[in-house]
Design a protein around this motif. Sequence first.
Motif, PDB file in Angstrom:
ATOM      1  N   ILE A  96     100.068  53.307  41.030  1.00  0.00           N
ATOM      2  CA  ILE A  96     100.409  54.594  41.631  1.00  0.00           C
ATOM      3  C   ILE A  96     100.675  54.279  43.099  1.00  0.00           C
ATOM      4  O   ILE A  96      99.751  53.934  43.852  1.00  0.00           O
ATOM      5  CB  ILE A  96      99.238  55.608  41.493  1.00  0.00           C
ATOM      6  N   TRP A 102      95.970  58.943  44.015  1.00  0.00           N
ATOM      7  CA  TRP A 102      94.890  58.134  43.443  1.00  0.00           C
ATOM      8  C   TRP A 102      93.724  59.042  43.069  1.00  0.00           C
ATOM      9  O   TRP A 102      93.466  60.074  43.714  1.00  0.00           O
ATOM     10  CB  TRP A 102      94.396  57.096  44.461  1.00  0.00           C
ATOM     11  N   ASN A 103      93.021  58.631  42.021  1.00  0.00           N
ATOM     12  CA  ASN A 103      91.802  59.345  41.565  1.00  0.00           C
ATOM     13  C   ASN A 103      92.076  60.763  41.084  1.00  0.00           C
ATOM     14  O   ASN A 103      91.165  61.591  41.100  1.00  0.00           O
ATOM     15  CB  ASN A 103      90.745  59.407  42.684  1.00  0.00           C
ATOM     16  N   THR A 108      95.466  57.073  34.561  1.00  0.00           N
ATOM     17  CA  THR A 108      94.956  57.097  33.182  1.00  0.00           C
ATOM     18  C   THR A 108      96.005  57.682  32.236  1.00  0.00           C
ATOM     19  O   THR A 108      96.272  57.131  31.154  1.00  0.00           O
ATOM     20  CB  THR A 108      93.652  57.933  33.123  1.00  0.00           C
ATOM     21  N   HIS A 130      96.028  42.099  33.071  1.00  0.00           N
ATOM     22  CA  HIS A 130      95.220  41.327  34.019  1.00  0.00           C
ATOM     23  C   HIS A 130      94.838  42.251  35.173  1.00  0.00           C
ATOM     24  O   HIS A 130      95.679  43.002  35.661  1.00  0.00           O
ATOM     25  CB  HIS A 130      96.028  40.135  34.564  1.00  0.00           C
ATOM     26  N   ASN A 135      88.825  45.372  41.520  1.00  0.00           N
ATOM     27  CA  ASN A 135      89.600  46.613  41.396  1.00  0.00           C
ATOM     28  C   ASN A 135      88.878  47.594  40.464  1.00  0.00           C
ATOM     29  O   ASN A 135      89.278  47.831  39.318  1.00  0.00           O
ATOM     30  CB  ASN A 135      91.010  46.308  40.891  1.00  0.00           C
TER      31      ASN A 135
END
Length: 202
Positions: A96, A102-103, A108, A130, A135
């Motif tokens: 993103i 973010w969050n 997802t 990976h 993170n």
Amino acid sequence: MKYFRKMIGPKCYLSPISLDDTERYTEWVNDMEIGQFMLFSATVFDLDREREALQKLMKDTVSFAIVENDTNKAVGNSGLFGISEIHRHAEFGCFIGDKSYWNRGFGTEATALTLDYGFNVLNLKNIFLHVVEYNRRAIRCYEKVGFKLVGKHRKYIFMAGEYHDILIYDILASEFESPYVNKLFAQSTSEDAGRGKISIEP
Ligand SMILES: CC(C)(COP(=O)(O)OP(=O)(O)OC[C@H]1O[C@@H](n2cnc3c(N)ncnc32)[C@H](O)[C@@H]1OP(=O)(O)O)[C@@H](O)C(=O)NCCC(=O)NCCS
């Protein structure tokens, strides 16, 4: 029209990438707040190099822009790389780029939609990824979608003066619940059956 609704979720949809966004991507891939988590951080991208990278992505991989439903604004990118025609596996990657997103569940949702495309349209069997060990946000996001930790490369990448492990996660088609394609298919086939277009003999 810059974006096209290929895979649709409650917050965002996956669209073909638009080269009109090259400048925005160039900003994202040079941003070390993002780059500290990405393997491309050791490359310096100017506009031309980023345009070439996007063209390669569009030609050689299955890559999408992640676009917010409400605003039709691109907030990131997700894709499947190195698709094996024989073994039916591929590598997943995403970010993103717009940090104000973010969050908020976009990662997802975009991950689940990309996997849905991989498993239920491209008929993949195994999708792996990976992720650098530090993170935590990405790891939480991937575990929520159903990825399982299967191994690691030790001291594999250098960042901020130290070597770090890279974790390997994967998920099988049989472990994944389709959020979009299968429901769409079930809905449209049952509507057709209701109208008498489809009759399934026992
Ligand atoms: C990683 C990324 C794709 C996740 O997308 P996102 O939209 O921010 O993530 P989501 O909101 O869907 O989910 C994040 C989850 O991590 C949790 N989280 C956030 N920071 C965390 C931390 N430091 N430790 C543990 N969990 C954390 C959130 O609370 C959320 O979980 P919840 O829904 O149970 O509360 C996105 O943040 C990103 O692109 N980051 C920069 C680049 C990157 O890391 N790319 C991935 C490379 S593998």
